[in-house]
Design a protein around this motif. Structure first.
Motif, PDB file in Angstrom:
ATOM      1  N   PRO A   1       0.773  -1.238   0.092  1.00 20.84           N
ATOM      2  CA  PRO A   1       0.237   0.053   0.009  1.00 20.84           C
ATOM      3  C   PRO A   1       0.607   1.218  -0.001  1.00 20.84           C
ATOM      4  O   PRO A   1       0.311   2.173  -0.635  1.00 20.84           O
ATOM      5  CB  PRO A   1      -0.914  -0.191   1.329  1.00 20.84           C
ATOM      6  N   ASP A   2       1.888   1.394   0.725  1.00 16.11           N
ATOM      7  CA  ASP A   2       2.637   2.624   0.782  1.00 16.11           C
ATOM      8  C   ASP A   2       4.064   2.641   0.508  1.00 16.11           C
ATOM      9  O   ASP A   2       5.093   2.820   1.313  1.00 16.11           O
ATOM     10  CB  ASP A   2       2.560   3.053   2.280  1.00 16.11           C
ATOM     11  N   PRO A   3       4.628   2.014  -0.791  1.00 15.90           N
ATOM     12  CA  PRO A   3       5.691   1.640  -0.989  1.00 15.90           C
ATOM     13  C   PRO A   3       6.894   2.438  -0.965  1.00 15.90           C
ATOM     14  O   PRO A   3       7.976   2.219  -0.440  1.00 15.90           O
ATOM     15  CB  PRO A   3       5.887   1.379  -2.667  1.00 15.90           C
ATOM     16  N   ALA A   4       6.652   4.051  -1.130  1.00 16.00           N
ATOM     17  CA  ALA A   4       7.699   5.052  -0.959  1.00 16.00           C
ATOM     18  C   ALA A   4       8.005   5.085   0.628  1.00 16.00           C
ATOM     19  O   ALA A   4       9.219   5.348   1.088  1.00 16.00           O
ATOM     20  CB  ALA A   4       7.348   6.129  -1.604  1.00 16.00           C
ATOM     21  N   TRP A   5       7.216   5.038   1.391  1.00 17.67           N
ATOM     22  CA  TRP A   5       7.329   5.193   2.691  1.00 17.67           C
ATOM     23  C   TRP A   5       7.967   4.116   3.154  1.00 17.67           C
ATOM     24  O   TRP A   5       8.903   4.101   3.901  1.00 17.67           O
ATOM     25  CB  TRP A   5       6.110   5.329   3.519  1.00 17.67           C
ATOM     26  N   ASP A   6       7.607   2.775   2.922  1.00 16.23           N
ATOM     27  CA  ASP A   6       8.207   1.698   3.362  1.00 16.23           C
ATOM     28  C   ASP A   6       9.778   1.417   3.114  1.00 16.23           C
ATOM     29  O   ASP A   6      10.550   1.307   3.777  1.00 16.23           O
ATOM     30  CB  ASP A   6       7.436   0.261   2.702  1.00 16.23           C
ATOM     31  N   SER A   7      10.080   1.837   1.821  1.00 14.33           N
ATOM     32  CA  SER A   7      11.246   1.636   1.276  1.00 14.33           C
ATOM     33  C   SER A   7      12.146   2.721   2.019  1.00 14.33           C
ATOM     34  O   SER A   7      13.470   2.298   2.357  1.00 14.33           O
ATOM     35  CB  SER A   7      11.712   1.981  -0.340  1.00 14.33           C
ATOM     36  N   GLY A   8      11.741   3.981   2.300  1.00 13.69           N
ATOM     37  CA  GLY A   8      12.375   4.841   3.144  1.00 13.69           C
ATOM     38  C   GLY A   8      12.803   4.461   4.390  1.00 13.69           C
ATOM     39  O   GLY A   8      13.765   4.211   5.116  1.00 13.69           O
ATOM     40  N   GLN A   9      11.747   3.553   5.175  1.00 17.48           N
ATOM     41  CA  GLN A   9      12.081   3.040   6.441  1.00 17.48           C
ATOM     42  C   GLN A   9      12.899   2.135   6.554  1.00 17.48           C
ATOM     43  O   GLN A   9      13.518   1.931   7.512  1.00 17.48           O
ATOM     44  CB  GLN A   9      10.638   2.565   6.900  1.00 17.48           C
ATOM     45  N   LEU A  10      12.888   1.414   5.455  1.00 15.31           N
ATOM     46  CA  LEU A  10      13.859  -0.006   5.371  1.00 15.31           C
ATOM     47  C   LEU A  10      15.354   0.513   5.251  1.00 15.31           C
ATOM     48  O   LEU A  10      16.224  -0.009   5.883  1.00 15.31           O
ATOM     49  CB  LEU A  10      13.409  -1.058   4.388  1.00 15.31           C
ATOM     50  N   MET A  11      15.353   1.627   4.168  1.00 10.64           N
ATOM     51  CA  MET A  11      16.608   2.022   3.916  1.00 10.64           C
ATOM     52  C   MET A  11      17.448   2.680   5.289  1.00 10.64           C
ATOM     53  O   MET A  11      18.273   2.783   5.444  1.00 10.64           O
ATOM     54  CB  MET A  11      16.536   2.852   2.766  1.00 10.64           C
ATOM     55  N   SER A  12      16.249   3.574   6.054  1.00  8.39           N
ATOM     56  CA  SER A  12      16.754   4.190   7.217  1.00  8.39           C
ATOM     57  C   SER A  12      17.175   3.053   8.169  1.00  8.39           C
ATOM     58  O   SER A  12      18.240   3.324   8.823  1.00  8.39           O
ATOM     59  CB  SER A  12      15.435   5.058   7.968  1.00  8.39           C
ATOM     60  N   ARG A  13      16.875   1.841   8.197  1.00 11.32           N
ATOM     61  CA  ARG A  13      17.168   0.763   9.179  1.00 11.32           C
ATOM     62  C   ARG A  13      18.397   0.638   8.804  1.00 11.32           C
ATOM     63  O   ARG A  13      19.470   0.154   9.531  1.00 11.32           O
ATOM     64  CB  ARG A  13      16.429  -0.214   9.153  1.00 11.32           C
ATOM     65  N   VAL A  14      18.851   0.358   7.565  1.00 15.06           N
ATOM     66  CA  VAL A  14      20.113  -0.315   7.139  1.00 15.06           C
ATOM     67  C   VAL A  14      21.284   1.058   7.189  1.00 15.06           C
ATOM     68  O   VAL A  14      22.245   0.697   7.500  1.00 15.06           O
ATOM     69  CB  VAL A  14      19.901  -0.511   5.748  1.00 15.06           C
ATOM     70  N   THR A  15      20.758   2.444   6.737  1.00 18.96           N
ATOM     71  CA  THR A  15      22.093   3.217   6.675  1.00 18.96           C
ATOM     72  C   THR A  15      22.062   4.064   8.021  1.00 18.96           C
ATOM     73  O   THR A  15      23.080   4.839   8.131  1.00 18.96           O
ATOM     74  CB  THR A  15      21.844   4.133   5.382  1.00 18.96           C
TER      75      THR A  15
ATOM     76  N   ALA B   1      28.575  -2.551  -0.300  1.00 22.54           N
ATOM     77  CA  ALA B   1      27.874  -3.904  -0.862  1.00 22.54           C
ATOM     78  C   ALA B   1      27.391  -4.440   0.471  1.00 22.54           C
ATOM     79  O   ALA B   1      26.327  -5.104   0.355  1.00 22.54           O
ATOM     80  CB  ALA B   1      29.125  -4.613  -1.088  1.00 22.54           C
ATOM     81  N   LYS B   2      27.604  -4.287   1.335  1.00 25.70           N
ATOM     82  CA  LYS B   2      26.910  -4.946   2.669  1.00 25.70           C
ATOM     83  C   LYS B   2      25.582  -4.272   3.088  1.00 25.70           C
ATOM     84  O   LYS B   2      24.668  -4.839   3.470  1.00 25.70           O
ATOM     85  CB  LYS B   2      27.999  -4.622   3.882  1.00 25.70           C
ATOM     86  N   GLU B   3      25.748  -2.681   2.921  1.00 27.84           N
ATOM     87  CA  GLU B   3      24.337  -1.942   2.910  1.00 27.84           C
ATOM     88  C   GLU B   3      23.354  -2.777   1.902  1.00 27.84           C
ATOM     89  O   GLU B   3      21.989  -2.934   2.071  1.00 27.84           O
ATOM     90  CB  GLU B   3      24.388  -0.683   3.009  1.00 27.84           C
ATOM     91  N   ALA B   4      23.888  -2.913   0.717  1.00 26.93           N
ATOM     92  CA  ALA B   4      22.959  -3.163  -0.521  1.00 26.93           C
ATOM     93  C   ALA B   4      22.311  -4.346  -0.061  1.00 26.93           C
ATOM     94  O   ALA B   4      21.093  -4.839  -0.317  1.00 26.93           O
ATOM     95  CB  ALA B   4      23.901  -3.189  -1.699  1.00 26.93           C
ATOM     96  N   ALA B   5      22.946  -5.483   0.268  1.00 23.47           N
ATOM     97  CA  ALA B   5      22.677  -6.769   0.640  1.00 23.47           C
ATOM     98  C   ALA B   5      21.675  -6.912   1.865  1.00 23.47           C
ATOM     99  O   ALA B   5      20.601  -7.447   1.920  1.00 23.47           O
ATOM    100  CB  ALA B   5      23.790  -8.009   1.115  1.00 23.47           C
ATOM    101  N   ALA B   6      21.934  -6.266   2.894  1.00 26.93           N
ATOM    102  CA  ALA B   6      20.983  -5.962   4.061  1.00 26.93           C
ATOM    103  C   ALA B   6      19.831  -5.264   3.402  1.00 26.93           C
ATOM    104  O   ALA B   6      18.674  -5.796   3.851  1.00 26.93           O
ATOM    105  CB  ALA B   6      21.503  -5.219   5.103  1.00 26.93           C
ATOM    106  N   PHE B   7      19.824  -4.283   2.626  1.00 22.27           N
ATOM    107  CA  PHE B   7      18.712  -3.677   2.337  1.00 22.27           C
ATOM    108  C   PHE B   7      17.837  -4.617   1.475  1.00 22.27           C
ATOM    109  O   PHE B   7      16.524  -4.618   1.548  1.00 22.27           O
ATOM    110  CB  PHE B   7      18.821  -2.429   1.397  1.00 22.27           C
ATOM    111  N   ASP B   8      18.572  -5.365   0.727  1.00 25.67           N
ATOM    112  CA  ASP B   8      17.873  -6.251  -0.436  1.00 25.67           C
ATOM    113  C   ASP B   8      17.115  -7.379   0.720  1.00 25.67           C
ATOM    114  O   ASP B   8      15.930  -7.649   0.139  1.00 25.67           O
ATOM    115  CB  ASP B   8      18.603  -6.849  -1.303  1.00 25.67           C
TER     116      ASP B   8
END
Ligand code: GLN
Length: 277
Positions: A20-34, A50-57
């Motif tokens: 339902p809220d894809p931009a919000w969710d991706s921002g939250q997940l990226m925030s968690r990683v970075t 590379a480590k961040e990219a794997a964790a985000f994925d």
């Protein structure tokens, strides 16, 4: 890939998956990683390691499977505090904060040493909020699910709340104990409606949702035990489904209470308050 770019790519994937809220969710997940704030992450030109990219994925994959965002992040705010959540408990909802606020006021009015009960405590958001806001009260928290109580315990420790945990099937958990205040957000979704819930809600414990044929089973059982457990002068505060307030109030009046119904943020009658008539 740059952080902002990765956010946008993930948002597009989530959108395609029906989140339902894809931009919000991706921002939250990226925030968690970075560690960046969500909006900063969405705008950041820094390259992902590379480590961040794997964790985000890995996090995005979970969200693509429609695991609730809160369970992936592992927390949900409730009344200004961060509660640990996972697939063992119902994720606290914003409208339930209104029930907590009413319960806090009622408990404060009883003065020092009052006894309160959170029936079907789940994550513990209601009872722990009571214990922290009214430290002079004694708060019991009951649930049938051992799994849920493990999360309640974790939250009580995390937030340093003094509460007693009790396990059992509704009133069985409290033996003959009596309370000035009883608060409950029991399972209240009619069984048939449980077959067609939002995908994320299906990932929450069915036991915390399913309320019998008409959704009112727990309210009937709560009403039946009230004489034994609600002290004279005591208050019962319940959350109810969007169209259940009148029927629940009627059940409680038949059990000898006077009742009042209160609205949530969307002007839905979401709470029923009862006292002995
Ligand atoms: N008391 C918890 C809440 O309000 C859990 C409710 C439940 O599991 N039905 O979120």
């Amino acid at each position: 890939m740059r952080i902002g770019e990765a956010c946008r790519a993930a948002a597009a994937q989530l959108r395609t998956a029906g989140v339902p809220d894809p931009a919000w969710d991706s921002g939250q997940l990226m925030s968690r990683v970075t560690g960046l704030a969500p909006l900063m992450a969405r705008l950041s030109e820094r390259e992902l390691t590379a480590k961040e990219a794997a964790a985000f994925d890995a996090l995005v994959q979970r969200r693509l499977q429609r695991e609730p965002l809160q369970n992936i992040l592992g927390t949900q705010d409730f009344c200004g505090r961060s509660f640990a959540v996972d697939g063992r408990v119902l994720i606290p909802r914003p409208e339930t904060e209104l029930l907590a606020e009413r319960a806090v006021r009622a408990l404060q009015d009883f003065g020092s040493g009052a006894h309160a009960l959170d029936l079907c405590c789940g994550s513990g958001c209601l009872g722990i909020t009571l214990a922290l806001e009214v430290p002079s009260a004694q708060v019991d928290m009951a649930d049938l699910s051992e799994d849920a109580l493990a999360v309640t315990r974790k939250n009580a420790e995390r937030l340093d709340a003094q509460v007693s945990l009790l396990r059992g099937d509704l009133w069985d958990a409290v033996d003959a104990r009596q309370y000035q205040l009883i608060v409950s957000n029991p399972p209240y979704i009619p069984d048939e409606d449980c077959l067609a819930l939002q995908t994320e809600v299906m990932r929450e414990p069915l036991m915390a949702l399913k309320g019998g044929t008409d959704g009112l089973d727990f309210y009937r059982r709560i009403a039946a035990g009230l004489r034994k457990h609600l002290l004279p002068g005591g208050v019962l505060l319940l959350e109810v489904g969007f169209d259940q307030a009148e029927r629940v109030a009627e059940l409680l009046r038949a059990a000898g209470c006077e009742t009042a119904c209160h609205e949530d943020y969307q002007h839905i009658l979401r709470m029923v308050e009862a006292r002995w008539a």
